[in-house]
Design a protein around this motif. Structure first.
Motif, PDB file in Angstrom:
ATOM      1  N   PHE A  73       0.821  -1.206   0.000  1.00  0.00           N
ATOM      2  CA  PHE A  73       0.000   0.000   0.000  1.00  0.00           C
ATOM      3  C   PHE A  73       0.858   1.260   0.000  1.00  0.00           C
ATOM      4  O   PHE A  73       1.928   1.294   0.611  1.00  0.00           O
ATOM      5  CB  PHE A  73      -0.896   0.034   1.241  1.00  0.00           C
ATOM      6  CG  PHE A  73      -1.711  -1.209   1.429  1.00  0.00           C
ATOM      7  CD1 PHE A  73      -2.736  -1.529   0.554  1.00  0.00           C
ATOM      8  CD2 PHE A  73      -1.439  -2.083   2.473  1.00  0.00           C
ATOM      9  CE1 PHE A  73      -3.487  -2.688   0.718  1.00  0.00           C
ATOM     10  CE2 PHE A  73      -2.184  -3.236   2.652  1.00  0.00           C
ATOM     11  CZ  PHE A  73      -3.209  -3.543   1.773  1.00  0.00           C
ATOM     12  N   ARG A  74       0.359   2.261  -0.659  1.00  0.00           N
ATOM     13  CA  ARG A  74       0.785   3.626  -0.391  1.00  0.00           C
ATOM     14  C   ARG A  74      -0.287   4.193   0.519  1.00  0.00           C
ATOM     15  O   ARG A  74      -1.472   4.148   0.220  1.00  0.00           O
ATOM     16  CB  ARG A  74       0.892   4.422  -1.694  1.00  0.00           C
ATOM     17  CG  ARG A  74       1.371   5.881  -1.514  1.00  0.00           C
ATOM     18  CD  ARG A  74       0.217   6.841  -1.392  1.00  0.00           C
ATOM     19  NE  ARG A  74       0.631   8.250  -1.416  1.00  0.00           N
ATOM     20  CZ  ARG A  74      -0.200   9.265  -1.334  1.00  0.00           C
ATOM     21  NH1 ARG A  74      -1.510   9.051  -1.200  1.00  0.00           N
ATOM     22  NH2 ARG A  74       0.236  10.506  -1.359  1.00  0.00           N
ATOM     23  N   LEU A  75       0.121   4.716   1.664  1.00  0.00           N
ATOM     24  CA  LEU A  75      -0.810   5.149   2.700  1.00  0.00           C
ATOM     25  C   LEU A  75      -0.920   6.663   2.681  1.00  0.00           C
ATOM     26  O   LEU A  75      -0.001   7.388   3.075  1.00  0.00           O
ATOM     27  CB  LEU A  75      -0.360   4.640   4.063  1.00  0.00           C
ATOM     28  CG  LEU A  75      -0.305   3.106   4.168  1.00  0.00           C
ATOM     29  CD1 LEU A  75       0.372   2.680   5.455  1.00  0.00           C
ATOM     30  CD2 LEU A  75      -1.705   2.510   4.080  1.00  0.00           C
ATOM     31  N   ASP A  76      -2.050   7.131   2.200  1.00  0.00           N
ATOM     32  CA  ASP A  76      -2.301   8.561   2.082  1.00  0.00           C
ATOM     33  C   ASP A  76      -2.325   9.211   3.464  1.00  0.00           C
ATOM     34  O   ASP A  76      -2.916   8.682   4.405  1.00  0.00           O
ATOM     35  CB  ASP A  76      -3.655   8.762   1.372  1.00  0.00           C
ATOM     36  CG  ASP A  76      -3.958  10.203   1.067  1.00  0.00           C
ATOM     37  OD1 ASP A  76      -3.198  10.807   0.290  1.00  0.00           O
ATOM     38  OD2 ASP A  76      -4.953  10.722   1.610  1.00  0.00           O
ATOM     39  N   THR A  77      -1.681  10.366   3.578  1.00  0.00           N
ATOM     40  CA  THR A  77      -1.715  11.192   4.796  1.00  0.00           C
ATOM     41  C   THR A  77      -1.592  10.347   6.066  1.00  0.00           C
ATOM     42  O   THR A  77      -2.411  10.423   6.978  1.00  0.00           O
ATOM     43  CB  THR A  77      -2.996  12.049   4.841  1.00  0.00           C
ATOM     44  OG1 THR A  77      -4.158  11.196   4.832  1.00  0.00           O
ATOM     45  CG2 THR A  77      -3.073  12.994   3.663  1.00  0.00           C
ATOM     46  N   ILE A  78      -0.523   9.569   6.138  1.00  0.00           N
ATOM     47  CA  ILE A  78      -0.373   8.575   7.197  1.00  0.00           C
ATOM     48  C   ILE A  78      -0.314   9.206   8.584  1.00  0.00           C
ATOM     49  O   ILE A  78      -0.701   8.575   9.576  1.00  0.00           O
ATOM     50  CB  ILE A  78       0.878   7.722   6.926  1.00  0.00           C
ATOM     51  CG1 ILE A  78       0.935   6.496   7.846  1.00  0.00           C
ATOM     52  CG2 ILE A  78       2.150   8.545   7.028  1.00  0.00           C
ATOM     53  CD1 ILE A  78       2.063   5.542   7.510  1.00  0.00           C
TER      54      ILE A  78
END
Length: 548
Positions: free
Chosen positions: A209-214
């Motif tokens: 995953f690329r985790l948006d606004t982690i």
């Protein structure tokens, strides 16, 4: 789906595949349209996967394709476990997985966990009353006695971060658009539901995953006011300078210390699959520090990226050294994922006003840094920011702050495949954003036929990285600058490589370090040692040397 799962099992043997990987970001609306409706889709990605494989990258990251009202173009999710019809179907996603895995490419997808669309069934239920089963799934608060919002938190997209809801007679938090309410990560049920989302896609063959606004996941439960940020500490790395969001130090609306507990739970879900994640750390003051916190050890995220090299100003030698020294100080045990461009910032060819030689140098530089690498679709072609007229704008961010900030549409215009086609080979219909006429001359087809084109340089730089373990996974000895030359060494096992980059448009002289060195990287334009024993760098020239 059987083939995809079988290949996934084979590829998952190496749980460290992400370390030093090169990841290609796809913005699906703008990559390839397969059905002529003017919008890119999953089958379009399938069509172009052989091209991506030809670059030599290890993985793709696909920006959101989930069911969505598209008020923020997929970053407002209304169903986490389905594909929006404009992008295709779950069967089409399976085809992406199957084709990518057969080509040796892993697939990462963009999970937007901090918020949903206001049209998500969870929010519809949550806002219905104060006592329903999902009443605490979002961040709700009573107003102050005078009816104003509970605190001073702001939205990145402008204005207050709170929106009044007449049904509950309460405010809800939205760090982005009003139509993107924030989930309440203090709720165990919310965390479990989101972990189930991750399991759904992992079971479908996804590699990570690329985790948006982690760092936005968890808020301060006491809803304390953010303090003011002194003008000298403000920067526009996260939000444009015209946005008052930059006037606060965001201590309480994000960056909660307990966020790492959820990240550990997510890592535990991912671990049996050999999956990896890269987190987007959105913080203008503490981005590198948070990156270190979130990637240190074996129980949190594998990679994160901050915004230091996504900033407006072209990096000088001193600035590059400063960033890397900060990483060594606060994230030495973590792992960065470097990027110069993505779907949220002006393309770096324009942002830094780079001639072709400089683009080659920066491509060689990013492929030499300790960490992993993300390249954004069209970066390998040298695409500049497209000029999108106001009447053609789609991005709500740009519409809100026009003309001082034109939004993100200029970096999101369609990929160009064919210079002899009005739409660049992207679509048989009218594209959702206009194709830049200036991009056509840089189309893939045009560059394939030109041996000296930037596209081929990217292929050579990626191959050079992969063929030298010191560059892909090695340690570095600290970064230094001599004038306009940045230099360092990378070491893995018996291999040590000296790397130097002239980051200006003027010549520079430089001495190789003491020892026996053999210059390598001729295919990347590596400077040669002259008769006087020095390296004479031309403008934007690089040098690689192998210790012998």
């Amino acid at each position: 789906m059987t083939t995809a799962v079988a290949m996934k099992t084979d590829m998952a043997i190496d749980k460290d595949w992400w370390r030093g990987a090169v990841i290609y970001q796809i913005y699906p609306r703008s990559f390839q349209d397969s059905n002529g409706d003017g919008i890119g889709d999953l089958l379009g990605i399938v069509q172009r996967l052989p091209y991506i494989a030809s670059l030599g990258v290890d993985a793709i990251w696909i920006s959101p394709f989930f069911t969505s009202p598209m008020q923020d173009f997929g970053y407002d999710v209304s169903d986490y476990c389905d594909v929006d019809p404009m992008f295709g179907s779950l069967a089409d996603f399976d085809a992406v997985i199957d084709t990518a895995h057969r080509l040796g490419i892993r697939v990462m997808i963009d999970l937007v966990l901090s918020h949903t669309s206001a049209q998500h069934p969870w929010f519809i239920e949550s806002r219905a009353s104060r006592d329903n089963p999902k009443s605490d799934w979002y961040v709700w608060s009573d107003p102050k006695p005078d009816g104003t919002p509970p605190n001073n938190w702001l939205s990145i997209f402008g204005g207050s971060g709170w929106q009044w809801d007449a049904r509950r007679e309460q405010y809800y938090l939205h760090n982005f658009l009003v139509s993107q309410p924030d989930l309440n990560f203090h709720s165990e049920d919310v965390q479990e539901a989101l972990l189930d989302v991750a399991r759904f896609w992992l079971n479908r063959g996804c590699d990570g995953f690329r985790l948006d606004t982690i760092n936005f996941y968890m808020h301060d439960a006491e809803l304390r006011n953010n303090p003011a940020l002194p003008p000298e500490r403000r920067n526009a790395n996260i939000a444009p300078s015209v946005n008052p969001y930059n006037h606060q130090e965001h201590l309480y609306d994000k960056n909660h210390p307990d966020n790492v507990k959820f990240l550990a739970r997510l890592r535990a879900v991912m671990e049996p699959y050999g999956a990896a994640a890269v987190g987007e750390v959105g913080d203008a003051q503490r981005g590198l520090e948070i990156m270190g916190q979130y990637t240190t050890g074996d129980d949190l995220m594998q990679m994160c990226y901050a915004f230091e090299f996504l900033a407006k100003d072209k990096p000088t030698a001193a600035r590059i050294v400063e960033v890397m020294e900060q990483v060594d100080a606060v994230a030495a045990d973590g792992w960065a994922c470097w990027a110069f461009s993505n779907h949220d910032v002006v393309r770096h060819a324009s942002r830094w006003d780079l001639p072709p030689a400089a683009q080659r140098m920066f491509a060689s530089l990013i492929m030499s840094l300790r960490g992993s690498v993300c390249i954004y679709q069209g970066e390998e072609l040298g695409l500049h920011e497209a000029d999108v007229a106001f009447e053609d704008l789609q991005d709500p961010y740009g519409i809100e702050f026009w003309p001082e900030f034109k939004g993100r549409d200029g970096c999101r215009t369609p990929m160009v495949w064919d210079r002899d086609n009005l739409n660049g080979g992207f679509s048989a219909g009218k594209p959702w954003l206009p194709v830049s006429s200036e991009h056509l001359a840089l189309a893939v087809g045009a560059q394939e036929d030109e041996p000296g084109a930037l596209l081929h340089h990217y292929r050579r730089a990626i191959a050079f990285r992969h063929s030298h373990p010191a560059l892909a996974v090695g340690d570095h000895d600290g970064m230094r600058a001599q004038g306009d030359v940045v230099y360092f060494t990378r070491t893995a096992g018996e291999q040590t490589i000296f790397c130097a980059f002239n980051v200006r448009d003027t010549p520079s002289d430089f001495d190789l370090p003491a020892g026996d060195w053999t210059v390598i990287g001729a295919e990347l334009g590596s400077a040669q040692v002259s008769a006087d024993g020095k390296l004479h760098f031309g403008p934007w020239q690089v040098c690689f040397a192998l210790k012998t």
